[in-house]
Design a protein around this motif. Structure first.
Motif, PDB file in Angstrom:
ATOM      1  N   THR A  47      32.720  32.094  38.948  1.00 19.04           N
ATOM      2  CA  THR A  47      34.086  32.363  38.481  1.00 19.04           C
ATOM      3  C   THR A  47      34.320  33.858  38.328  1.00 19.04           C
ATOM      4  OG1 THR A  47      34.140  30.255  37.292  1.00 19.04           O
ATOM      5  CG2 THR A  47      35.755  31.911  36.635  1.00 19.04           C
ATOM      6  N   LEU A  48      33.320  34.564  37.812  1.00 18.79           N
ATOM      7  CA  LEU A  48      33.418  36.016  37.675  1.00 18.79           C
ATOM      8  C   LEU A  48      33.668  36.664  39.035  1.00 18.79           C
ATOM      9  CD1 LEU A  48      33.010  38.486  35.720  1.00 18.79           C
ATOM     10  CD2 LEU A  48      30.613  38.446  36.418  1.00 18.79           C
ATOM     11  N   CYS A  49      32.951  36.187  40.042  1.00 21.93           N
ATOM     12  CA  CYS A  49      33.113  36.742  41.391  1.00 21.93           C
ATOM     13  C   CYS A  49      34.505  36.443  41.940  1.00 21.93           C
ATOM     14  CB  CYS A  49      32.039  36.164  42.309  1.00 21.93           C
ATOM     15  SG  CYS A  49      30.359  36.682  41.875  1.00 21.93           S
ATOM     16  N   LYS A  50      34.987  35.233  41.705  1.00 17.67           N
ATOM     17  CA  LYS A  50      36.335  34.868  42.160  1.00 17.67           C
ATOM     18  C   LYS A  50      37.386  35.721  41.459  1.00 17.67           C
ATOM     19  CE  LYS A  50      35.140  30.084  43.298  1.00 17.67           C
ATOM     20  NZ  LYS A  50      35.268  28.652  42.887  1.00 17.67           N
ATOM     21  N   ASN A  51      37.153  35.999  40.184  1.00 22.14           N
ATOM     22  CA  ASN A  51      38.098  36.843  39.439  1.00 22.14           C
ATOM     23  C   ASN A  51      38.163  38.248  40.033  1.00 22.14           C
ATOM     24  OD1 ASN A  51      38.567  34.707  37.733  1.00 22.14           O
ATOM     25  ND2 ASN A  51      37.306  35.479  36.056  1.00 22.14           N
ATOM     26  N   PHE A  52      36.994  38.778  40.412  1.00 21.05           N
ATOM     27  CA  PHE A  52      36.975  40.104  41.027  1.00 21.05           C
ATOM     28  C   PHE A  52      37.711  40.082  42.359  1.00 21.05           C
ATOM     29  CE2 PHE A  52      34.897  42.802  44.263  1.00 21.05           C
ATOM     30  CZ  PHE A  52      35.283  44.043  43.781  1.00 21.05           C
ATOM     31  N   ASN A  53      37.435  39.083  43.185  1.00 19.01           N
ATOM     32  CA  ASN A  53      38.076  39.006  44.502  1.00 19.01           C
ATOM     33  C   ASN A  53      39.590  38.865  44.379  1.00 19.01           C
ATOM     34  OD1 ASN A  53      35.620  39.229  45.830  1.00 19.01           O
ATOM     35  ND2 ASN A  53      35.314  37.020  45.976  1.00 19.01           N
ATOM     36  N   ALA A  54      40.020  38.154  43.341  1.00 18.34           N
ATOM     37  CA  ALA A  54      41.459  37.959  43.142  1.00 18.34           C
ATOM     38  C   ALA A  54      42.134  39.193  42.555  1.00 18.34           C
ATOM     39  CB  ALA A  54      41.693  36.763  42.225  1.00 18.34           C
ATOM     40  N   SER A  55      41.343  40.100  41.985  1.00 16.05           N
ATOM     41  CA  SER A  55      41.924  41.269  41.315  1.00 16.05           C
ATOM     42  C   SER A  55      42.313  42.385  42.277  1.00 16.05           C
ATOM     43  CB  SER A  55      40.926  41.819  40.279  1.00 16.05           C
ATOM     44  OG  SER A  55      39.812  42.439  40.927  1.00 16.05           O
ATOM     45  N   GLN A  56      41.843  42.301  43.534  1.00 11.56           N
ATOM     46  CA  GLN A  56      42.142  43.327  44.524  1.00 11.56           C
ATOM     47  C   GLN A  56      41.947  42.721  45.909  1.00 11.56           C
ATOM     48  OE1 GLN A  56      39.091  44.481  46.305  1.00 11.56           O
ATOM     49  NE2 GLN A  56      38.342  42.679  45.181  1.00 11.56           N
ATOM     50  N   SER A  57      42.321  43.452  46.939  1.00 15.69           N
ATOM     51  CA  SER A  57      42.261  42.912  48.299  1.00 15.69           C
ATOM     52  C   SER A  57      41.375  43.715  49.247  1.00 15.69           C
ATOM     53  CB  SER A  57      43.681  42.841  48.888  1.00 15.69           C
ATOM     54  OG  SER A  57      44.293  44.125  48.897  1.00 15.69           O
ATOM     55  N   ASP A  58      40.730  44.753  48.746  1.00 15.91           N
ATOM     56  CA  ASP A  58      39.924  45.616  49.613  1.00 15.91           C
ATOM     57  C   ASP A  58      38.510  45.089  49.844  1.00 15.91           C
ATOM     58  OD1 ASP A  58      41.993  47.457  49.908  1.00 15.91           O
ATOM     59  OD2 ASP A  58      41.429  48.519  48.075  1.00 15.91           O
ATOM     60  N   TYR A  59      37.983  44.350  48.860  1.00 16.94           N
ATOM     61  CA  TYR A  59      36.588  43.934  48.930  1.00 16.94           C
ATOM     62  C   TYR A  59      36.455  42.449  48.603  1.00 16.94           C
ATOM     63  CZ  TYR A  59      36.428  48.973  48.211  1.00 16.94           C
ATOM     64  OH  TYR A  59      36.651  50.316  48.314  1.00 16.94           O
ATOM     65  N   GLU A  60      35.393  41.861  49.129  1.00 20.20           N
ATOM     66  CA  GLU A  60      35.083  40.469  48.817  1.00 20.20           C
ATOM     67  C   GLU A  60      33.590  40.349  48.539  1.00 20.20           C
ATOM     68  OE1 GLU A  60      34.934  36.050  50.871  1.00 20.20           O
ATOM     69  OE2 GLU A  60      36.228  37.597  51.758  1.00 20.20           O
ATOM     70  N   VAL A  61      33.258  40.052  47.304  1.00 19.11           N
ATOM     71  CA  VAL A  61      31.861  39.861  46.956  1.00 19.11           C
ATOM     72  C   VAL A  61      31.477  38.413  47.232  1.00 19.11           C
ATOM     73  CG1 VAL A  61      32.388  39.346  44.515  1.00 19.11           C
ATOM     74  CG2 VAL A  61      30.103  40.146  45.159  1.00 19.11           C
ATOM     75  N   VAL A  62      30.344  38.236  47.880  1.00 19.66           N
ATOM     76  CA  VAL A  62      29.821  36.905  48.183  1.00 19.66           C
ATOM     77  C   VAL A  62      28.620  36.676  47.271  1.00 19.66           C
ATOM     78  CG1 VAL A  62      28.849  35.399  49.951  1.00 19.66           C
ATOM     79  CG2 VAL A  62      30.594  37.100  50.567  1.00 19.66           C
ATOM     80  N   CYS A  63      28.767  35.786  46.306  1.00 19.55           N
ATOM     81  CA  CYS A  63      27.763  35.605  45.259  1.00 19.55           C
ATOM     82  C   CYS A  63      26.917  34.365  45.528  1.00 19.55           C
ATOM     83  CB  CYS A  63      28.441  35.498  43.896  1.00 19.55           C
ATOM     84  SG  CYS A  63      29.449  36.947  43.509  1.00 19.55           S
ATOM     85  N   THR A  64      25.601  34.535  45.499  1.00 21.32           N
ATOM     86  CA  THR A  64      24.693  33.452  45.841  1.00 21.32           C
ATOM     87  C   THR A  64      23.570  33.350  44.821  1.00 21.32           C
ATOM     88  OG1 THR A  64      25.120  33.896  48.184  1.00 21.32           O
ATOM     89  CG2 THR A  64      23.263  32.460  47.655  1.00 21.32           C
ATOM     90  N   SER A  65      23.428  32.191  44.205  1.00 16.38           N
ATOM     91  CA  SER A  65      22.327  31.962  43.274  1.00 16.38           C
ATOM     92  C   SER A  65      21.036  31.730  44.047  1.00 16.38           C
ATOM     93  CB  SER A  65      22.615  30.751  42.382  1.00 16.38           C
ATOM     94  OG  SER A  65      21.462  30.406  41.617  1.00 16.38           O
ATOM     95  N   GLN A  66      19.969  32.353  43.589  1.00 11.86           N
ATOM     96  CA  GLN A  66      18.642  32.149  44.177  1.00 11.86           C
ATOM     97  C   GLN A  66      17.814  31.155  43.356  1.00 11.86           C
ATOM     98  OE1 GLN A  66      17.958  33.724  47.208  1.00 11.86           O
ATOM     99  NE2 GLN A  66      20.127  34.248  46.992  1.00 11.86           N
TER     100      GLN A  66
END
Length: 450
Positions: A47-66
């Motif tokens: 959810t944190l990653c989705k919030n960041f992606n929704a906050s701007q349009s220049d970058y997209e973080v792809v978050c993966t649990s190991q």
């Protein structure tokens, strides 16, 4: 050509000319973030990653649990060798020395400066910042999920022995446990003696009492550090725990035995435990109906000048070998996480504590700590800031420390099973732990920690 066909041709030509005249929209720059949390915590990170992606349009973080911390570090090492490393990786506290010596990172402070972000590093709580900083105070990674250990106590059980406050000294703990046993409580206190409990039992105790775990200021001053917990106050502590266990005042609780400490406390089975503030939410959600409980700082022995407790959890490292565009995205993501509003979201949904003073102040101003289920979590901040960090309480810089924790578990189990005496068990812990440290030192010949 029919009128219809001529119309479509004209429309197509017009659309093409319009498209050529309009600027193309750039795709957001993608970058990877690997982390070691799972279950509910992994969903919060997503959810944190989705919030960041929704906050701007220049970058997209792809978050993966190991899956877990160990797997995250090992998978990152393997990926780095293959040239497929993520831009950001979450590394647990005891992996800090390994990361520092790897040279496979871009220092966090330099990354932020190069990308135009001004971070006030003095805003981080000293007890948290110094664990992840160099000996000169330079921040190489960003503190992320942070916690410390607290005492959880059943107020109803203590009321039955005439107490309205949690014990502040270990001498009081012994007397209170006996009183609860005499009052009919079968399990006054629960502990676990596995490898993971090194954090609560050995590491936190040593910090609060300003007692070294190892020479060279717990390894900060050199890879030739060696353990010395067999000749500090920790010997007395283990002796007391074993004495109380033998007297039936303490019971060992773990998943392997059918019920872990948190479950034992939340159900009212055991009246005192020591565990992370991160378990505060779990106790609140699973507690026995009507149970009245609270948290307090861990006790110290009488006459001790209390010092700050140690931070647990992990920090975020930015790895080398990525593009400038990915670094810009990584810096933007770290700046997003640093925002006090993100601290409120993070602590509300996980139980972890804010890592900055501004984040803590923002949460207080929003009434976060005023009522259940969050009331009491501020105790963790008080514990971490009980003193300015000393050369011992700033943290631990010992290589392969997970292996040392495993050795701790092995020897504690031998002690509590009456296979060896307390002193014999701790002597063996030091002997075998030193061999682990020696192998780590040989892996990095001639190197010094930054």
């Amino acid at each position: 050509m029919t009128i219809i066909k001529r119309g479509f041709a004209a429309l197509a030509a017009g659309a093409l000319s319009t498209a050529l005249a309009m600027p193309a929209f750039a795709e957001p720059v993608k970058f990877d973030f690997w982390f070691g949390l799972s279950g509910d915590l992994a969903r919060v990170v997503d959810t944190l990653c989705k919030n960041f992606n929704a906050s701007q349009s220049d970058y997209e973080v792809v978050c993966t649990s190991q899956g877990n911390y160990d797997a995250t570090l090992q998978n990152t090492i393997a990926a780095f060798r293959a040239g497929k490393q993520p831009a950001i990786v979450q590394v647990y506290d005891v992996g800090t020395a390994t990361m520092m010596l790897s040279g496979a990172y871009k220092p966090a402070d330099k990354l932020m400066e190069e990308n135009g972000y001004k971070i006030d590093y003095a805003d981080y709580f000293p007890g948290i910042a110094r664990y992840y900083a160099t000996s000169k105070g330079e921040m190489l990674s960003f503190p992320f999920n942070s916690s410390t250990a607290l005492m959880y106590w059943n107020k109803d059980a203590f009321a039955k022995i005439g107490k309205t406050e949690a014990p502040k000294t270990w001498e009081d703990v012994g007397a209170d446990l006996k009183a609860m046993k005499d009052a009919g409580y079968d399990c006054p206190m629960a502990i676990n003696i596995s490898a993971n409990e090194s954090w609560q039992l050995m590491e936190q105790f040593s910090a609060l009492h300003n007692q070294p775990i190892a020479t060279k200021n717990n390894g900060y001053d050199g890879l030739d550090a060696r353990l010395e917990v067999n000749k500090t106050k920790f010997v007395q502590y283990v002796t007391d725990l074993k004495k109380w266990y033998d007297a039936g005042l303490i019971k060992i609780k773990s998943k392997d035995l059918g019920q872990d400490m948190v479950q034992a406390f939340a159900s009212g089975t055991c009246q005192v435990i020591m565990t992370s503030v991160g378990d505060h939410g779990t106790v609140g959600k699973t507690q026995k109906e009507g149970m009245n409980w609270g948290v307090a700082e861990l006790p110290v022995y009488a006459g001790t000048e209390r010092k700050n407790s140690l931070v647990g959890g992990a920090s975020l490292w930015v790895l080398s070998g990525k593009s400038d565009a990915e670094y810009k995205g990584a810096a933007a993501f770290l700046n997003f996480i640093h925002d006090p509003k993100t601290a409120l979201f993070w602590s509300t949904n996980t139980g972890y504590i804010p890592v900055t003073k501004s984040g803590f102040d923002y949460m207080k101003s929003n009434g976060f700590y005023d009522k259940a289920p969050y009331k009491g979590r501020e105790t963790a901040i008080a514990s971490l800031t009980a003193s300015e960090p000393t050369e011992i309480t700033r943290g631990i810089r010992l290589g392969n420390f997970t292996q040392i924790r495993a050795e701790f578990g092995t020897q504690m189990q031998a002690i509590f099973a009456n296979k060896v005496s307390v002193q014999e068990g701790l002597d063996t812990l030091v002997k075998n732990g030193d061999a682990i440290l020696d192998r780590f030192q040989q892996t990095y010949p001639g190197k010094m920690l930054p």
